[in-house]
Design a protein around this motif. Structure first.
Motif, PDB file in Angstrom:
ATOM      1  N   LYS A 176       0.911  -1.091  -0.103  1.00  0.00           N
ATOM      2  CA  LYS A 176       0.124   0.136   0.183  1.00  0.00           C
ATOM      3  C   LYS A 176       0.923   1.182  -0.125  1.00  0.00           C
ATOM      4  O   LYS A 176       0.630   2.353  -0.694  1.00  0.00           O
ATOM      5  N   ALA A 186       2.110   1.981  -3.548  1.00  0.00           N
ATOM      6  CA  ALA A 186       1.078   2.497  -4.242  1.00  0.00           C
ATOM      7  C   ALA A 186       0.724   3.885  -3.943  1.00  0.00           C
ATOM      8  O   ALA A 186       0.826   4.824  -4.797  1.00  0.00           O
ATOM      9  N   HIS A 201      -2.964  -3.488  -6.493  1.00  0.00           N
ATOM     10  CA  HIS A 201      -2.605  -1.997  -6.453  1.00  0.00           C
ATOM     11  C   HIS A 201      -1.970  -1.486  -7.742  1.00  0.00           C
ATOM     12  O   HIS A 201      -1.376  -0.493  -7.646  1.00  0.00           O
TER      13      HIS A 201
END
Ligand code: LGS
Length: 484
Positions: free
Chosen positions: A72, A75, A119
């Motif tokens: 995450k 991203a 992602h």
């Protein structure tokens, strides 16, 4: 040497890809969890007395338990690709072609690869980033037995292609064969830690190791092309490292020749056989004589065929040096490049660039541009991907310096400018860039000292904090990428 240049934020192609790079042993931790076998680094980091500053990768960044959060973060930081490596001993704990497969290890990489794709991040996967199975080292000396290693590596690679190749479209066989050969088998500062105790004129190991890596790369490239590429439609290559070398004395022909020789020993050692399908550079044959192994006709057939399959040049680049031909004293014990000395200062006392917190790494973007030109004129058929580039900042043990890492932002800014000039002024195809590294991590023999990450890692809590360079790269990549 031009290092006071301002960052110019020069443009990059619209399709230029941006991501970060890591290696399994440097970040994963979980060294003996879920059936993982021991690698040569698990053993090397626990030798007494320590060769790695008393530190090891047992826990590292704890990435094994933080996959979702780390992906995450990537991203959020605008990354569209990620260069990672697979731990061979998570997948085949004992490493060999007749040994059992560890499905839990495969499931870990499935989870990571799936998270990346969810992602919108494309994985680039290195099969071997230095953490070889210890069992293979004990069984037959690893790279020292070309036929055995090649057969085991083929088996491991085939397994990875068949299990991950539906989702992984960029494969790298070996990370930095030069470092594996020289640092692992000549000066002994990396695992498995062999030293040239008898002097360089009798040592054969590094050249045997290099030979094994070249032929194993070629064999696995052929397997990918024959058995997997037709359906999986991916690409495969190798990653080579290399400083750029300037002559110590620009007016001395011996130093000019030394700089060229050093580049050939560093890069063309692997590049010529792998990308041109031909023998080692002539200067290596002359200097090393019969210590340099000989390719058979079958080997050369394989190299010629696979040189056309490799579809990019993977370049790890950090810094530049001056090369000086020594004529007034005998070669050092571990010298192996025709007695060439590497220096950070030239004959006029000018430095190659300002030092990072690692003395060997200095800001020298002009050398980077020259290296891109050198590589592209030697291997003109290949686009280049920068598979690693980055630096540790002076004073970065201080959290404030780490957070606002001006030195790193300047380094990255100038190196991206050098890429832009190489593309638009020199006509070189550079397709993408991976910063080393996503996060601070275990820097091999230097332990946790040098911090190369654009994300800070607190090694007590394993907390992650993006440094300003992470935002700088996110924004500058966005702004520099034009429409053409
Ligand atoms: O962490 C490694 C980075 C950092 O600096 C990564 O795993 C490697 O692939 C790569 O080798 N990396 C790296 N390389 C610079 C090597 C310079 C060697 C000169 C050392 C002189 C003492």
């Amino acid at each position: 040497m031009g290092y006071n240049l301002p960052v110019e934020n020069l443009k990059l192609p619209a399709v230029f890809t941006y991501g970060s790079a890591t290696a399994a042993y440097q970040i994963e931790g979980a060294a003996d969890r879920d059936g993982k076998g021991k690698s040569i680094w698990d053993v090397y980091t626990h030798l007494e007395p320590s060769r790695t500053n008393g530190e090891n990768g047992d826990v590292a960044c704890g990435h094994y338990d933080r996959v979702q959060d780390d992906v995450k973060l990537m991203a959020d930081l605008g990354m569209k690709t990620y260069r990672m490596s697979l731990s061979w001993t998570r997948i085949i704990p004992l490493g060999g072609r007749h040994d059992p497969v560890n499905e839990v290890g495969i499931a870990f990489y499935d989870k990571l690869i799936d998270a990346l794709l969810e992602h919108g991040i494309q994985p680039s996967v290195t099969l071997y980033h230095w953490d070889a199975p210890q069992t293979l080292y004990e069984r037959y000396g690893l790279f020292l037995d070309t036929a055995e290693f090649r057969a085991d590596f083929e088996h491991y690679a085939r397994l990875c292609f068949s299990r991950f190749g539906d989702r992984v479209k960029t494969w790298i066989t070996f990370n930095e064969p030069y470092i594996i050969s020289i640092f692992g088998h000549l000066n002994g500062t990396l695992a498995p830690g062999h030293c040239a105790e008898r002097g360089s004129d009798t040592v054969r190991e590094p050249w045997r190791v290099g030979h094994t890596l070249i032929l194993s790369h070629a064999a696995v490239t052929a397997i990918y092309a024959d058995e997997f590429q037709p359906t999986q439609q991916g690409r495969i290559s190798i990653v080579l490292n290399g400083h750029f070398y300037e002559p110590f004395d620009r007016s001395n022909p011996a130093d000019i020749a030394a700089a060229q020789t050093r580049l050939e020993f560093y890069i063309a050692w692997f590049g010529d056989p792998v990308f041109l399908g031909r023998d080692y550079p002539a200067c290596m044959r002359v200097y090393l004589g019969d210590r340099l192994p000989v390719f058979t006709e079958d080997d050369l057939d394989l190299l010629r065929a696979t040189s056309k399959i490799n579809s990019f040049y993977g370049m790890n680049h950090y810094s530049s040096k001056f090369a000086r031909q020594i004529t007034d004293r005998p070669p050092a014990k571990d010298d192996w490049t025709s007695n060439i000395e590497e220096l950070s200062t030239n004959i006029h006392g000018e430095e190659i660039g300002p030092a990072s917190s690692s003395a060997w790494l200095r800001i020298a973007p002009t050398g980077f541009r020259k290296l891109l030109n050198w590589v592209s004129s030697r291997y003109p058929h290949l686009p280049i991907i920068i598979t690693e580039n980055g630096c540790p900042c002076p004073g970065e043990t201080d959290m404030e310096v780490a957070k606002d890492d001006q030195f790193r932002q300047r380094y990255l800014g100038l190196y991206l400018d050098a890429i832009s000039r190489a593309i638009y002024e020199d006509g070189i195809e550079v397709q993408g860039y991976y910063v080393w590294s996503l996060m601070d991590n275990f820097e091999w023999s230097a332990g946790y000292g040098p911090r190369f990450g654009i994300i800070h890692v607190d090694y007590d809590t394993l907390g992650r904090t993006p440094k300003n360079s992470a935002y700088y790269l996110r924004d500058t990549m966005e702004q520099r990428r034009g429409t053409s």
